[in-house]
Structure formats: C-alpha cells, structure tokens
Design an enzyme around this catalytic site. Structure first.
Site, PDB file in Angstrom:
ATOM      1  CG  ASP A  85      34.616  37.034  46.510  1.00 56.42           C
ATOM      2  OD1 ASP A  85      33.754  37.351  47.347  1.00 56.42           O
ATOM      3  OD2 ASP A  85      35.755  37.531  46.491  1.00 56.42           O
ATOM      4  CG  ASP A  87      32.973  41.675  47.059  1.00 58.02           C
ATOM      5  OD1 ASP A  87      33.392  40.969  47.985  1.00 58.02           O
ATOM      6  OD2 ASP A  87      33.557  41.774  45.961  1.00 58.02           O
ATOM      7  CG  ASP A 138      34.159  38.320  50.773  1.00 55.36           C
ATOM      8  OD1 ASP A 138      34.144  37.374  51.573  1.00 55.36           O
ATOM      9  OD2 ASP A 138      34.944  38.378  49.805  1.00 55.36           O
ATOM     10  CB  SER A 253      38.371  42.602  40.590  1.00 56.17           C
ATOM     11  OG  SER A 253      38.725  41.248  40.511  1.00 56.17           O
TER      12      SER A 253
END
Length: 420
Positions: A85, A87, A138, A253
């Site tokens: 994932d 960002d 994302d 996180s």
C-alpha cells in the site's frame, strides 16, 4: 557455547537475535522489481490525471509521497505478504474549502479509467488504484492553505455512504512530518551498509563484497537507512499479524511512525530499538488509559493535526494494544539472553511476524551460517563480523530460566494533545 569472531568494525547484526530480526524485516520489504516501478507508476498516474480532457487538466500542482512511502518504511500489507500500500498526495489548485465530496469525485473522475486490471475505487479520503502484482496506490487530494509553511494543506473526508453533514476538511502537513522524521533518523552508515547488503543477497543482487556504502551502484537503491526505521517496520508487521482478523480500524501506522521518530537516536541494536519503541507506545497508551482518556498523538510539524483521530475508538482498544506491545517487549528482552533452539525461535517469530516472512528469513540465516562454517572466516566484509555456531543453540549466553523480565520503561512526557 557459541563462538563469535570479531574483526575490525562492529557488525550491527552480530547478535543472532538482531540478525534474525533483520532477515524478517528484509522479507517484508518492497521487492526490487516493484521498488523500481514505484516512481514510474505514480508519475504515470499524474500524467493520466492531467491529460487532455481530464477534469483536473491544469489543476495539479504536484504529486508527492506521504506516510510510509515518504519515510522509507513501506512493508507488505496486513493479511498478506504480496500486497503493498503506497500513499501519494495530489496537491490540487482548488479552493481549500471546496466541498469534500466534490473534490473526491473530481479526482475519481480523472482517474477512474486509468488502465489497471484490478480497478480504481473511490474511498472516504482517497482514490485507490489497484495493480495486478499486488501494489496499490492511494491517491489523496489535497489543497495547500495560503500563508503556511511546509505544504500545510486540507485533505477531504467524505464517506459516500454518509450524509453531507458528516463530511469535513482535515488540516494536515504530511510533508512537514516526513521532514521531521528524516531529521530525527539520519543515515546510520554501518547499519545501512550491512542491511542493504543482506537485502541484495536475499534477492540475488550482486554488489562487490568489499564495496563501501557510497560505492553501491545506483541501480541497487538503499532500502532503509537506520535502525529506527527497520524497528518501525517490524512493529508495524507485528501489529498487522496481531490484528489480522480484526474487522475495524487498527492502530494507525502514522502513530507508530511518530513514536519511532521520538525513539530514534543514540547507539542501539535492532532488538533494543524494537523494545524501546514498543515500550514507548505502550507507556503512552497506558498513561492515557489511566486518565480515562483516549490517546492523542499529534503531528510535530502541525500540533493541531491529530494522528489518532480515528483510532482508538474506545479505551479497551488502546489497553489491548498496550498489553500486546508490553508482552512483545518483555519477550524480546528475554530472548536477548535466553538459550533457545532455532526451531523454537522460528515458532515464536512466526506467531508474531507471520509464517511466510519468517520461513524466508530462516532460510537466509541458514545459508549464511552454512557459508560461515564452511569458510571458517568472515561472511561479508573485512570490516564486519560473523556469528559461528558450535552447538544447535541460536540465541543466548545463559539459562533461559535465569533471565528476569525487564520493568516497564519510565513514562514519557513529550506527546502533545488534540481535541476529541
């Protein structure tokens, strides 16, 4: 008993527990092939979002990484070892007080036909682009606020299943936080050299055995640069495994990253740093619980930005995580001096960091130990050291039953607060 060969210079992974933890962390990293694609992909996404005919044509100021990607702390996702994932913040030339729902819809319209096999999805604060190889980006829209430093901005919260009255603007400074974190976690030359050498070895990448850190070729980039960041990755992985079956939100996180920044500094082994971070987080969670409040961790670069605005939802959640972290720290401290077989250690690691990652790390360990025994000399570089076992014990210098559990660390007072 175990025999340690010491040569000029200190190997940061001379202690067997630190060596095994480093191997686990390596198994969690973004693989070299995907690592090389990250920059290419988010540039391709940016070009698509501002293409001719896009509703964001001429409205994109910049794309830049945030979160784990910005501080080199990305690991495989919760529940799997094959998804990552990443960002990205998309800074837009829009009114910072624009309707949150409209801004997110605008970004989705610009990206919805981006060519990926697993699709594009609008979320509450971002648009997610999913790739077939397990990576997903994302992309969070942001608008910079006037007369502010370090890219202080608004991002937009609009759950499409909630009424407009529950949509709102979120003030944030992801860029400022990343700058703060990097300033507190500078390059640790020997640690980075040895960790990245192990990473290259794990993926079959060839770097000259006697190469200095700054001689490593450009095509083999640094994975991590300091102890605090690797410890953070291990702590995030422990959280992921501990909450693998959770259906709601888990400890964020960004909260763990903030604590890692505060915990950084000073000479420390990898296991000591994991213990330090775990105890620091647990101590603050317990302190808040004792006061009957939920923890409030704020951005050091923007004290009004609360990193814990959506977790914990109640006191029970934060007490549960504090208990898990305390247990992890106690067990790691015990393992630093306990006699334990390789099989027993592997079982302990798998329960806390995941079966597949630990199996890969133990394979790497066995290969290195085998080479060390065959060569009866150093494994990596004339400046480091090597652990050579003479008995089937992996960790320790004394009887396990003689080890006392350490006391909790003293409370810290550096954390700020944010309104709930």
């Amino acid at each position: 008993m175990n025999r340690t060969i010491r040569l000029p210079g200190d190997d940061p992974f001379l202690a067997p527990l630190d060596a095994v933890l480093a191997d686990v962390a390596i198994a969690l990293q973004l693989p070299p092939g995907l690592h090389a694609q990250v920059g290419e992909r988010y540039e391709a996404v940016r070009r698509h979002a501002e293409r001719e005919g896009s509703p964001l044509r001429g409205r994109i100021v910049r794309f830049y990484p945030q979160g784990s990607m910005a501080i080199d702390a990305t690991i495989s996702m919760r529940g799997t070892d094959e998804e990552y994932d990443l960002d990205i913040l998309a800074e837009l030339d829009l009114d910072p007080w624009a309707d949150p729902d409209e801004v997110l819809d605008l970004l989705f319209e610009a990206l919805k036909d981006y060519p990926v096999s697993k699709g594009v999805e609008r979320q509450t604060r971002c648009v997610t682009i999913r790739y077939a190889d397990g990576m997903h980006l994302d992309v969070t829209p942001s608008v910079r606020l006037a007369s502010t430093l370090d890219r202080e901005s608004h991002i937009f919260h609009a759950n499409p299943d909630k009424p407009a009255s529950e949509h709102f603007h979120v003030r944030m400074n992801a860029y400022g936080f990343a700058e703060w974190y990097r300033a507190r976690t500078p390059l640790e030359r020997k640690f980075a050299e040895e960790f990245n050498r192990r990473f290259n070895d794990a993926y079959g990448l060839t770097v000259r055995a006697d190469a200095e850190f700054d001689e490593v070729p450009d095509q083999t980039p640094l994975v991590v640069k300091n102890t605090a960041t690797v410890a953070l990755q291990l702590l995030k992985r422990y959280r992921n495994v501990a909450y693998a079956d959770a259906t709601g939100r888990i400890p964020p996180s960004i909260m763990l990253s903030c604590f890692a920044g505060y915990a950084a500094g000073g000479a420390s082994t990898l296991s000591d740093m994991v213990i330090r971070q775990a105890r620091m987080v647990a101590s603050e969670l317990q302190r808040a619980g004792a006061n009957g409040t939920r923890i409030a961790v704020t951005n050091p670069a923007l004290p009004t930005e609360c990193f814990t605005d959506r977790w914990p939802e109640n006191l029970a959640q934060q007490q549960d995580f504090a208990g898990k972290l305390t247990k992890l720290a106690d067990e790691l401290a015990w393992l630093q001096t306990a006699d334990i077989s390789q099989e027993e250690l592997a079982e302990w690691l798998q329960a806390r960091f995941g079966k597949r990652a630990v199996e890969r790390s133990m394979k790497q360990l066995n290969q290195r130990l085998g080479r060390a025994v065959r060569d009866a000399s150093q494994s990596y570089t004339p400046k480091g050291g090597v652990y050579v076992p003479s008995a089937p014990k992996l960790v320790g210098i004394g009887a396990a039953s003689a080890v006392a559990m350490p006391a909790m660390a003293r409370p810290h007072t550096f954390m700020g607060g944010c309104r709930r």
